[in-house]
Motif scaffolding. Structure first.
Motif, PDB file in Angstrom:
ATOM      1  N   GLU A   1       0.826  -1.202   0.000  1.00 57.90           N
ATOM      2  CA  GLU A   1       0.000   0.000   0.000  1.00 57.90           C
ATOM      3  C   GLU A   1       0.865   1.259   0.000  1.00 57.90           C
ATOM      4  OE1 GLU A   1      -2.740  -0.186   3.263  1.00 57.90           O
ATOM      5  OE2 GLU A   1      -3.925  -1.789   2.361  1.00 57.90           O
ATOM      6  N   ALA A   2       1.919   1.254   0.795  1.00 61.54           N
ATOM      7  CA  ALA A   2       2.827   2.407   0.848  1.00 61.54           C
ATOM      8  C   ALA A   2       3.487   2.628  -0.513  1.00 61.54           C
ATOM      9  CB  ALA A   2       3.879   2.207   1.933  1.00 61.54           C
ATOM     10  N   THR A   3       3.887   1.535  -1.140  1.00 61.15           N
ATOM     11  CA  THR A   3       4.498   1.626  -2.468  1.00 61.15           C
ATOM     12  C   THR A   3       3.501   2.183  -3.479  1.00 61.15           C
ATOM     13  OG1 THR A   3       5.915  -0.268  -1.955  1.00 61.15           O
ATOM     14  CG2 THR A   3       5.665   0.307  -4.282  1.00 61.15           C
ATOM     15  N   GLN A   4       2.264   1.704  -3.415  1.00 58.85           N
ATOM     16  CA  GLN A   4       1.227   2.201  -4.321  1.00 58.85           C
ATOM     17  C   GLN A   4       0.975   3.693  -4.099  1.00 58.85           C
ATOM     18  OE1 GLN A   4      -0.242   0.691  -6.914  1.00 58.85           O
ATOM     19  NE2 GLN A   4       1.179  -0.985  -6.524  1.00 58.85           N
ATOM     20  N   GLU A   5       0.993   4.122  -2.837  1.00 60.58           N
ATOM     21  CA  GLU A   5       0.801   5.551  -2.525  1.00 60.58           C
ATOM     22  C   GLU A   5       1.942   6.382  -3.110  1.00 60.58           C
ATOM     23  OE1 GLU A   5      -1.636   7.446  -1.150  1.00 60.58           O
ATOM     24  OE2 GLU A   5      -2.832   5.620  -1.299  1.00 60.58           O
TER      25      GLU A   5
END
Length: 97
Positions: A16-20
């Protein structure tokens, strides 16, 4: 099993952090592209304005050049006329002598 679930949750959080981060980078790239397009639009309008102004200046200069040409031609005609008159007077004076 609890460890597996924790590992899965950690993996999901990292994902999720990478996607953000990816989403933020894409937004920045889009904003940059929009800024570039706006700048190009302003530049295009400026160049068009300069071209229009240049056209007016060139037309004005062309008019002034035509006035100067007419003046030079008139002066040349007057000088030629005066030279012819002087030559006629010289001829008459030579004939009298």
């Amino acid at each position: 099993m609890v460890r597996d679930l924790k590992k899965i949750l950690e993996t999901l959080e990292v994902h999720e952090a990478t996607q953000e981060r990816i989403k933020t980078i894409q937004l920045a790239e889009n904003a940059s592209m929009q800024d570039t397009l706006k700048a190009l639009s302003v530049l295009t309008e400026s160049v068009q304005g300069i071209a229009i102004g240049s056209k007016g200046s060139i037309e004005c200069l062309d008019d002034k050049i035509n006035i100067i040409k007419d003046f030079v031609i008139k002066q040349a005609e007057e000088a030629t006329s005066l030279k012819l008159r002087i030559m006629n007077i010289e001829d008459r004076l030579n004939d009298q002598n």
